[in-house]
Design a protein around this motif. Structure first.
Motif, PDB file in Angstrom:
ATOM      1  N   UNK A  48       0.829  -1.202   0.000  1.00  0.00           N
ATOM      2  CA  UNK A  48       0.000   0.000   0.000  1.00  0.00           C
ATOM      3  C   UNK A  48       0.864   1.252   0.000  1.00  0.00           C
ATOM      4  N   UNK A  49       1.966   1.239   0.743  1.00  0.00           N
ATOM      5  CA  UNK A  49       2.859   2.395   0.782  1.00  0.00           C
ATOM      6  C   UNK A  49       3.482   2.652  -0.590  1.00  0.00           C
ATOM      7  N   UNK A  50       3.877   1.596  -1.283  1.00  0.00           N
ATOM      8  CA  UNK A  50       4.414   1.751  -2.642  1.00  0.00           C
ATOM      9  C   UNK A  50       3.344   2.312  -3.566  1.00  0.00           C
ATOM     10  N   UNK A  51       2.116   1.801  -3.460  1.00  0.00           N
ATOM     11  CA  UNK A  51       1.020   2.283  -4.295  1.00  0.00           C
ATOM     12  C   UNK A  51       0.742   3.756  -4.039  1.00  0.00           C
ATOM     13  N   UNK A  60      10.227   3.565  -4.769  1.00  0.00           N
ATOM     14  CA  UNK A  60      10.846   2.347  -5.252  1.00  0.00           C
ATOM     15  C   UNK A  60      10.693   1.256  -4.197  1.00  0.00           C
ATOM     16  N   UNK A  61      10.633   0.024  -4.667  1.00  0.00           N
ATOM     17  CA  UNK A  61      10.516  -1.089  -3.727  1.00  0.00           C
ATOM     18  C   UNK A  61      11.707  -1.115  -2.768  1.00  0.00           C
ATOM     19  N   UNK A  62      12.904  -0.809  -3.265  1.00  0.00           N
ATOM     20  CA  UNK A  62      14.091  -0.847  -2.415  1.00  0.00           C
ATOM     21  C   UNK A  62      14.020   0.165  -1.281  1.00  0.00           C
ATOM     22  N   UNK A  63      13.229   1.221  -1.460  1.00  0.00           N
ATOM     23  CA  UNK A  63      13.118   2.231  -0.411  1.00  0.00           C
ATOM     24  C   UNK A  63      12.388   1.701   0.815  1.00  0.00           C
ATOM     25  N   UNK A  64      11.706   0.569   0.688  1.00  0.00           N
ATOM     26  CA  UNK A  64      11.009  -0.008   1.831  1.00  0.00           C
ATOM     27  C   UNK A  64      11.969  -0.436   2.931  1.00  0.00           C
ATOM     28  N   UNK A 110      11.350  -5.850   4.665  1.00  0.00           N
ATOM     29  CA  UNK A 110      12.355  -5.656   3.624  1.00  0.00           C
ATOM     30  C   UNK A 110      11.696  -5.556   2.258  1.00  0.00           C
ATOM     31  N   UNK A 111      12.385  -4.909   1.350  1.00  0.00           N
ATOM     32  CA  UNK A 111      11.845  -4.749  -0.002  1.00  0.00           C
ATOM     33  C   UNK A 111      11.703  -6.095  -0.699  1.00  0.00           C
TER      34      UNK A 111
END
Length: 283
Positions: A49-52, A57-61, A68-69
């Motif tokens: 949801x945060x990415x959406x 970027x996924x790596x920023x997770x 983890x991303x």
């Protein structure tokens, strides 16, 4: 992360998670029968949801502390393959229909183009930047603006060519139109072709194609008349709050479509929840 009783836009509130959790598949079995404990489904969904919402970027997770991303993206791919996001959209529409009622009398179709810098099969040259790919997304909405159909293709694909897949993408059963309950389809002049009229009529729709000037004139001349096509612009506004949809970073078409379906499902669930709360307060 604690209880989330209110919708802060970044995490699944408890009432919504209660509806989505049963839709998730059982985890796959490890071939050796053992593995490290999996990330909680709710944490993975919060990360998706945060990415959406942010378009990050996924790596920023990795810097968020949610998970983890790699875990979030791996879970996202599992759920895409299992059809989870399509089912979230379908269940959201079912609940919205139960609480509010889908208004099939007036449907509207429109969409927009955007950039797709990483390309993908369903992207094409973007008229705003020939060096990058672009994507063309079409939505169909019911009379209040809730999305009930979605299709996407390359930016070089004409709008009218996406009408059929957009109508075919509706995930719930559409009631049969009748003389007592006709169903109209609002389109702009970009769909004004004989074959589009034939397609709409074959599907049981009565096509309505008016320019903005026509709608303004009718509103001024006819007391009580209101435009019908504007609701799709409201739908665009709701969807554009999800920055991952403004610019397509997904290389895989299935991943991009899954994010679209998740956003559509969240709109339906939240509209139903708001209506249920209003009914409770009124009662």
């Amino acid at each position: 992360m604690g209880l989330v009783s209110a919708d802060d836009g970044w995490r699944m509130p408890d009432w919504l998670w209660e509806r989505i959790e049963p839709l998730l598949p059982w985890p796959p079995l490890h071939p050796l029968g053992c593995h490290r404990p999996r990330v909680r489904n709710r944490d993975a969904m919060d990360a998706i949801l945060l990415v959406l919402r942010t378009g990050m970027q996924w790596n920023a997770l990795n810097a968020t502390g949610i998970c983890s991303s790699s875990s979030a993206h791996r879970r996202f791919q599992e759920w895409v393959q299992a059809g989870v996001f399509h089912e979230i959209w379908r269940r959201g529409l079912v609940e919205y229909d139960m609480v509010v009622g889908i208004d099939w009398a007036w449907l509207a179709v429109d969409g927009g183009m955007g950039k797709a810098p990483l390309g993908g099969a369903k992207t094409g040259p973007n008229p705003t930047d020939r060096a990058k790919g672009g994507r063309n997304v079409r939505f169909s909405t019911e009379a209040r603006g809730v999305p009930i159909g979605v299709a996407h293709d390359g930016a070089n694909r004409h709008d009218s060519k996406l009408l059929e897949p957009t109508l075919d993408s509706v995930p719930i059963e559409r009631p049969e139109p009748s003389d007592e309950r006709p169903q109209a389809l609002c389109l702009d002049r970009g769909y004004d072709y004989p074959w589009v009229h034939e397609l709409a009529e074959e599907r049981g729709f009565k096509p309505h194609m008016r320019t903005r000037g026509d709608e303004i004139r009718l509103k001024l001349q006819t007391p009580g008349w209101r435009a019908r096509r504007w609701v799709v612009e409201a739908c665009h506004s709701w969807l554009n709050r999800n920055r991952a949809l403004l610019v397509r970073w997904s290389k895989k078409d299935d991943n991009h479509l899954a994010l679209l379906q998740l956003a559509c499902g969240l709109i339906a669930f939240k509209k139903a929840h708001s209506a249920r709360r209003a009914q409770t307060l009124a009662g």
